[in-house]
Design an enzyme around this catalytic site. Structure first.
Site, PDB file in Angstrom:
ATOM      1  N   LYS A  43     -10.052  -4.217 -43.755  1.00 48.38           N
ATOM      2  CA  LYS A  43     -10.904  -4.180 -44.778  1.00 48.38           C
ATOM      3  C   LYS A  43     -10.760  -3.852 -45.940  1.00 48.38           C
ATOM      4  O   LYS A  43     -11.162  -4.092 -47.053  1.00 48.38           O
ATOM      5  CB  LYS A  43     -11.409  -2.401 -44.106  1.00 48.38           C
ATOM      6  N   GLU A  98      -5.526 -10.235 -50.068  1.00 47.10           N
ATOM      7  CA  GLU A  98      -5.313  -9.675 -48.934  1.00 47.10           C
ATOM      8  C   GLU A  98      -5.155  -8.028 -50.225  1.00 47.10           C
ATOM      9  O   GLU A  98      -4.562  -8.276 -51.352  1.00 47.10           O
ATOM     10  CB  GLU A  98      -3.404  -9.669 -48.834  1.00 47.10           C
ATOM     11  N   ASP A  99      -4.817  -6.557 -49.219  1.00 50.12           N
ATOM     12  CA  ASP A  99      -5.360  -5.978 -50.380  1.00 50.12           C
ATOM     13  C   ASP A  99      -3.614  -5.930 -51.241  1.00 50.12           C
ATOM     14  O   ASP A  99      -2.809  -5.720 -51.893  1.00 50.12           O
ATOM     15  CB  ASP A  99      -5.286  -4.727 -49.778  1.00 50.12           C
ATOM     16  N   ASP A 102       3.499  -5.801 -47.543  1.00 45.54           N
ATOM     17  CA  ASP A 102       4.273  -5.168 -47.073  1.00 45.54           C
ATOM     18  C   ASP A 102       5.605  -5.422 -46.741  1.00 45.54           C
ATOM     19  O   ASP A 102       6.766  -6.175 -47.158  1.00 45.54           O
ATOM     20  CB  ASP A 102       4.028  -3.476 -46.554  1.00 45.54           C
TER      21      ASP A 102
HETATM   22  P1  IMP Z   1       2.083  -5.881 -42.967  1.00 47.99           P
HETATM   23  O1  IMP Z   1       2.103  -6.364 -41.979  1.00 47.99           O
HETATM   24  O2  IMP Z   1       3.688  -4.824 -43.436  1.00 47.99           O
HETATM   25  O3  IMP Z   1       3.265  -6.572 -44.585  1.00 47.99           O
HETATM   26  O4  IMP Z   1       1.212  -4.936 -42.941  1.00 47.99           O
HETATM   27  C1  IMP Z   1       0.457  -4.805 -44.346  1.00 47.99           C
HETATM   28  C2  IMP Z   1      -0.664  -4.053 -44.031  1.00 47.99           C
HETATM   29  O5  IMP Z   1      -0.623  -3.054 -43.954  1.00 47.99           O
HETATM   30  C3  IMP Z   1      -1.854  -3.841 -45.452  1.00 47.99           C
HETATM   31  O6  IMP Z   1      -3.044  -5.087 -45.348  1.00 47.99           O
HETATM   32  C4  IMP Z   1      -2.418  -2.307 -45.490  1.00 47.99           C
HETATM   33  O7  IMP Z   1      -3.222  -2.915 -44.513  1.00 47.99           O
HETATM   34  C5  IMP Z   1      -1.047  -1.750 -44.510  1.00 47.99           C
HETATM   35  N1  IMP Z   1      -0.147  -1.253 -45.811  1.00 47.99           N
HETATM   36  C6  IMP Z   1       0.923  -1.943 -45.903  1.00 47.99           C
HETATM   37  N2  IMP Z   1       2.094  -0.216 -46.996  1.00 47.99           N
HETATM   38  C7  IMP Z   1       0.526   0.471 -46.913  1.00 47.99           C
HETATM   39  C8  IMP Z   1       0.508   1.350 -48.361  1.00 47.99           C
HETATM   40  O8  IMP Z   1       1.372   1.762 -49.413  1.00 47.99           O
HETATM   41  N3  IMP Z   1      -0.993   2.098 -48.452  1.00 47.99           N
HETATM   42  C9  IMP Z   1      -2.364   1.509 -47.171  1.00 47.99           C
HETATM   43  N4  IMP Z   1      -2.115   0.469 -46.287  1.00 47.99           N
HETATM   44  C10 IMP Z   1      -0.830   0.189 -46.895  1.00 47.99           C
HETATM   45 MG    MG Z   2      -4.869  -4.811 -44.574  1.00 49.68          MG
END
Ligand code: IMP
Ligand code: MG
Length: 179
Positions: A43, A98-99, A102
């Site tokens: 979302k 994407e938001d 990470d």
């Molecule tokens: P990744 O797979 O670790 O890159 O995770 C990405 C997802 O983790 C993002 O789409 C977010 O939903 C969530 N996420 C990662 N870091 C944060 C943060 O600092 N605050 C809130 N959501 C996060």
């Molecule tokens: Mg996300």
């Protein structure tokens, strides 16, 4: 400012301004290419995507996808499709919204999935990038802002599904998630 927010990193005005720039960049980038389908990952991408598409001056279509990440016994994260795309994306250009990137695990998997569905090209645009945490080698093609290795909330980003509606991006107070 919300009481659980430690510090505002990017104000609503700064985000709006950056979305105008990114929208114009997308318009130029896709000018001489097949018009992309803009796909938001639910979302978190919703506020950013709403703001961004207003400034893409092309006849785009939009769609949404929802995936949930889970970690098995292997070290590599896997994703499950919770809501799939409404239409076929065979031979289409996809702009994935994407938001935040990470570790990059979600995006690496989703990108792979979109190619499996027949997309001819997948580009990634993210509001925020946390490069210090990257595990998977996946980079966003277009980035709004870089953020430090802190827990970020607002403008789509949540902690336990809260704070997505904050009009700014900020750092969540440590006492909220360390108890
Ligand atoms: P990744 O797979 O670790 O890159 O995770 C990405 C997802 O983790 C993002 O789409 C977010 O939903 C969530 N996420 C990662 N870091 C944060 C943060 O600092 N605050 C809130 N959501 C996060
Ligand atoms: Mg996300």
């Amino acid at each position: 400012m919300h009481q659980d927010c430690e510090k505002i990193l990017f104000s609503h005005e700064e985000i709006e301004k950056r979305c105008i720039e990114l929208g114009e960049e997308m318009t130029t980038f896709y000018q001489d290419k097949k018009v992309p389908i803009v796909v938001g990952l639910l979302k978190g991408s919703v506020p950013f995507m709403s703001e961004l598409i207003k400034h893409i001056d092309l006849d785009i279509e939009i769609d949404f996808m929802d995936v949930s990440s889970y970690e098995g016994t292997e070290s590599v994260g896997d994703v499950r499709i919770v809501k799939d795309l409404d239409r076929s994306i065979r031979d289409q250009n996809i702009l994935l919204v994407e938001d935040i990137v990470d570790t990059g695990k979600t995006l690496a998997k989703v990108k792979e999935l979109l190619y499996q569905k027949g997309a001819s090209d997948v580009k990634i645009i993210t509001l925020l990038d946390k490069p210090s945490r990257r595990v998977q080698h996946v980079e966003a093609d277009f980035v709004g802002f870089k953020v430090p290795d802190c827990f970020i909330i607002g403008f789509g980003l949540d902690y336990n599904q809260k704070y997505r509606n904050l009009p700014y991006v900020g750092i969540l107070k440590k006492e909220i998630y360390i108890k």
